[in-house]
Design a protein around this motif. Structure first.
Motif, short mmCIF file in Angstrom:
data_model
loop_
_atom_site.label_atom_id
_atom_site.label_comp_id
_atom_site.label_asym_id
_atom_site.label_seq_id
_atom_site.Cartn_x
_atom_site.Cartn_y
_atom_site.Cartn_z
N LEU A 113 0.82 -1.21 0.00
CA LEU A 113 0.00 0.00 0.00
C LEU A 113 0.85 1.26 0.00
O LEU A 113 0.33 2.37 -0.16
N CYS A 114 2.15 1.09 0.23
CA CYS A 114 3.08 2.24 0.21
C CYS A 114 4.38 1.81 -0.45
O CYS A 114 4.96 0.78 -0.09
N LYS A 115 4.82 2.57 -1.43
CA LYS A 115 6.08 2.29 -2.14
C LYS A 115 6.97 3.53 -2.09
O LYS A 115 6.50 4.66 -2.19
N VAL A 116 8.28 3.27 -1.97
CA VAL A 116 9.26 4.36 -2.02
C VAL A 116 10.22 4.07 -3.17
O VAL A 116 10.86 3.02 -3.19
N LEU A 117 10.30 4.98 -4.12
CA LEU A 117 11.17 4.83 -5.29
C LEU A 117 12.30 5.86 -5.21
O LEU A 117 12.06 7.03 -4.89
N ILE A 118 13.53 5.39 -5.48
CA ILE A 118 14.69 6.28 -5.43
C ILE A 118 15.38 6.27 -6.78
O ILE A 118 15.67 5.20 -7.34
N THR A 119 15.63 7.44 -7.32
CA THR A 119 16.28 7.54 -8.61
C THR A 119 17.13 8.80 -8.66
O THR A 119 17.04 9.65 -7.76
N THR A 120 17.95 8.90 -9.68
CA THR A 120 18.83 10.08 -9.80
C THR A 120 19.07 10.42 -11.25
O THR A 120 18.94 9.56 -12.14
N GLU A 174 22.11 16.77 -11.85
CA GLU A 174 22.69 16.95 -10.52
C GLU A 174 21.62 17.00 -9.43
O GLU A 174 21.65 17.85 -8.54
N HIS A 175 20.68 16.08 -9.49
CA HIS A 175 19.63 15.93 -8.48
C HIS A 175 19.35 14.46 -8.24
O HIS A 175 19.64 13.61 -9.09
N PHE A 176 18.80 14.16 -7.08
CA PHE A 176 18.23 12.83 -6.86
C PHE A 176 16.80 13.01 -6.36
O PHE A 176 16.45 14.03 -5.77
N THR A 177 15.98 12.00 -6.64
CA THR A 177 14.55 12.09 -6.36
C THR A 177 14.08 10.89 -5.56
O THR A 177 14.47 9.75 -5.84
N ILE A 178 13.26 11.15 -4.55
CA ILE A 178 12.63 10.09 -3.76
C ILE A 178 11.12 10.27 -3.89
O ILE A 178 10.59 11.35 -3.59
N VAL A 179 10.45 9.23 -4.37
CA VAL A 179 9.01 9.28 -4.58
C VAL A 179 8.33 8.36 -3.57
O VAL A 179 8.73 7.20 -3.42
N ILE A 180 7.32 8.86 -2.88
CA ILE A 180 6.53 8.04 -1.95
C ILE A 180 5.11 7.95 -2.49
O ILE A 180 4.43 8.97 -2.65
N GLN A 181 4.68 6.72 -2.81
CA GLN A 181 3.34 6.49 -3.35
C GLN A 181 2.54 5.69 -2.33
O GLN A 181 2.97 4.62 -1.91
N ASP A 182 1.39 6.20 -1.94
CA ASP A 182 0.57 5.47 -0.97
C ASP A 182 -0.87 5.37 -1.42
O ASP A 182 -1.34 6.20 -2.21
N LEU A 183 -1.54 4.34 -0.93
CA LEU A 183 -2.97 4.15 -1.16
C LEU A 183 -3.70 4.45 0.15
O LEU A 183 -4.33 3.59 0.74
N GLY A 184 -3.56 5.69 0.59
CA GLY A 184 -4.13 6.11 1.86
C GLY A 184 -5.36 6.97 1.73
O GLY A 184 -5.72 7.70 2.66
N GLY A 185 -6.00 6.92 0.56
CA GLY A 185 -7.24 7.67 0.40
C GLY A 185 -7.09 9.07 -0.14
O GLY A 185 -8.06 9.68 -0.58
#
Length: 412
Positions: free
Chosen positions: A299-306, A311-322
């Motif tokens: 129900l919650c995923k964390v994706l890390i990419t760069t 010259e940036h890195f990105t962290i994505v948090i995806q949730d099914l919390g309504g």
């Protein structure tokens, strides 16, 4: 009208016919002691000399031909703290009169005034003994001001009705929190340099407070573990959080900053998942069973990419919390919270274990978490954006700039 213009006007109007001194209220008397002085004005008028991550790394690199001079480093920090603390004081002195009289905000203002006085009276740092005393002063200052964010939150919550507009409060908080973050990073960097130099510790993994092999994936996993622990203490159930890492190289960074932001974002997502499913299923046992069945499709995923080119890195948090139907503008406002603020009785409620009171753990704050996360992301040349789908969930995109770049977009 600022509180100091108000005081000067009030003092003039309160002079009686016998030309006796002005009759000021107790609040006015208390504010009057904060009136600007020549030394404070001198440092406020000086521009901030910004530091840059790549230069901080190079200055204490083992390959640098010039060894780190703690005396020089302490002297430069001493001078810059005087400038930055003076700017903080003037942020308080620019407040309208009524918010400025809030007791909590007055007490924070008083702290900065005392710190400025302490620093301005500190002798020039010319010897090892001077530098050692300065180290203890900075360590004391850092320890005594850990609660500033909580105090600002409480003070502005009490004084919010006296701000003529949200923009005035936001500008004040943005300025104070921005300056506080920069001072904190510079102080922590100096303290770590001092400890390593004095103990003759050579560690290629660190340059002061900068971790040279910072791994976002390790930090994400640590934050997942911490937030899961708090969630279990609060609700007795924990949704599975899956991490997907597409950034395998390490980079220099300040780990504490990423940890702070991630904990706030993960707490929001995990709490939303629990509350949303608790409302749907009505029974925590059913929620627990549903969470166990959902581990293959988290129900919650964390994706890390760069993107090294960017010259940036990105962290994505995806949730099914309504999700929520609130706009991004609203959720990033200071003091906005989707959780009812507890009464004073609820705030003071404690669970007594023996003779030791133990506070209940919380998964929520009082509306400062997301605005600060946004401010920190922007501080590091990045961004924080939300995409909400009502009754489905949220996607959060945290983007942070590299600090070891030659670009000067990140100023500390």
């Amino acid at each position: 009208m600022s509180n100091y213009r108000y005081l000067s006007t009030a003092a003039a109007k309160s002079t009686n016919k016998n030309n006796q001194g002005p009759v000021l209220s107790e609040v006015a008397k208390r504010l009057l002691k904060f009136a600007p002085d020549d030394k404070l004005n001198h440092y406020f008028q000086r521009p901030i000399a910004y530091c840059y991550g790549n230069r901080m790394i190079e200055a204490c690199s083992p390959q640098n031909l010039t060894p780190v001079s703690l005396i020089k480093t302490a002297s430069e920090l001493h001078d810059q703290l005087l400038v930055r603390v003076a700017h903080c004081i003037y942020h308080f002195q620019s407040l309208p009169f009524l918010p400025a009289t809030n007791p909590i905000l007055l007490s924070i203002h008083d702290r900065y005034r005392k710190l400025f006085k302490l620093l301005s009276q500190f002798p020039s740092i010319k010897t090892d003994k001077d530098e050692e005393e300065f180290f203890h002063t900075i360590r004391m200052f850092k320890g005594q001001n850990q609660d500033i964010i909580g105090q600002l939150s409480n003070g502005c919550c009490e004084a919010r009705k006296h701000f003529k507009s949200y923009r005035i409060m936001k500008t004040f908080l943005d300025n104070i929190l921005h300056d506080r973050l920069s001072m904190r990073l510079l102080c922590e960097h100096y303290l770590e340099l001092h400890k390593r130099e004095k103990k003759n510790i050579s560690n290629d993994n660190w340059r002061g407070a900068i971790c040279m092999n910072f791994s976002p994936a390790k930090t994400v996993q640590q934050c997942i573990d911490d937030v899961s622990s708090v969630c279990f203490e609060t609700y007795g159930v924990v949704p599975h959080v899956h991490m997907e890492n597409h950034m395998h190289e390490t980079i220099p960074f300040f780990p504490d900053i990423v940890e702070y932001i991630l904990r706030e974002l993960l707490k929001n997502s995990v709490r939303a998942i629990v509350e949303y499913n608790k409302a749907k299923l009505q029974n925590l046992q059913d929620v627990k069973r549903f969470f166990e069945e959902s581990q293959q499709e988290p129900l919650c995923k964390v994706l890390i990419t760069t993107d090294p080119d960017d010259e940036h890195f990105t962290i994505v948090i995806q949730d099914l919390g309504g999700g929520t139907d609130q706009t991004n503008e609203k959720i990033f406002q200071y003091l906005f919270t989707s959780v009812p603020i507890p009464t004073q009785e609820e705030e003071n409620e404690e669970m007594n274990i023996g003779s030791y009171p133990v506070s209940k753990p919380r998964m929520f704050g009082y509306g400062f978490g997301l605005p600060i996360c946004l401010l920190y992301a922007q501080f590091f040349g990045g961004s924080l954006t939300f995409r909400q789908v009502a009754r489905i969930g949220s996607d959060v995109y945290l983007r942070l700039g590299f600090i070891h770049t030659n670009s000067e977009r990140i100023k500390i």
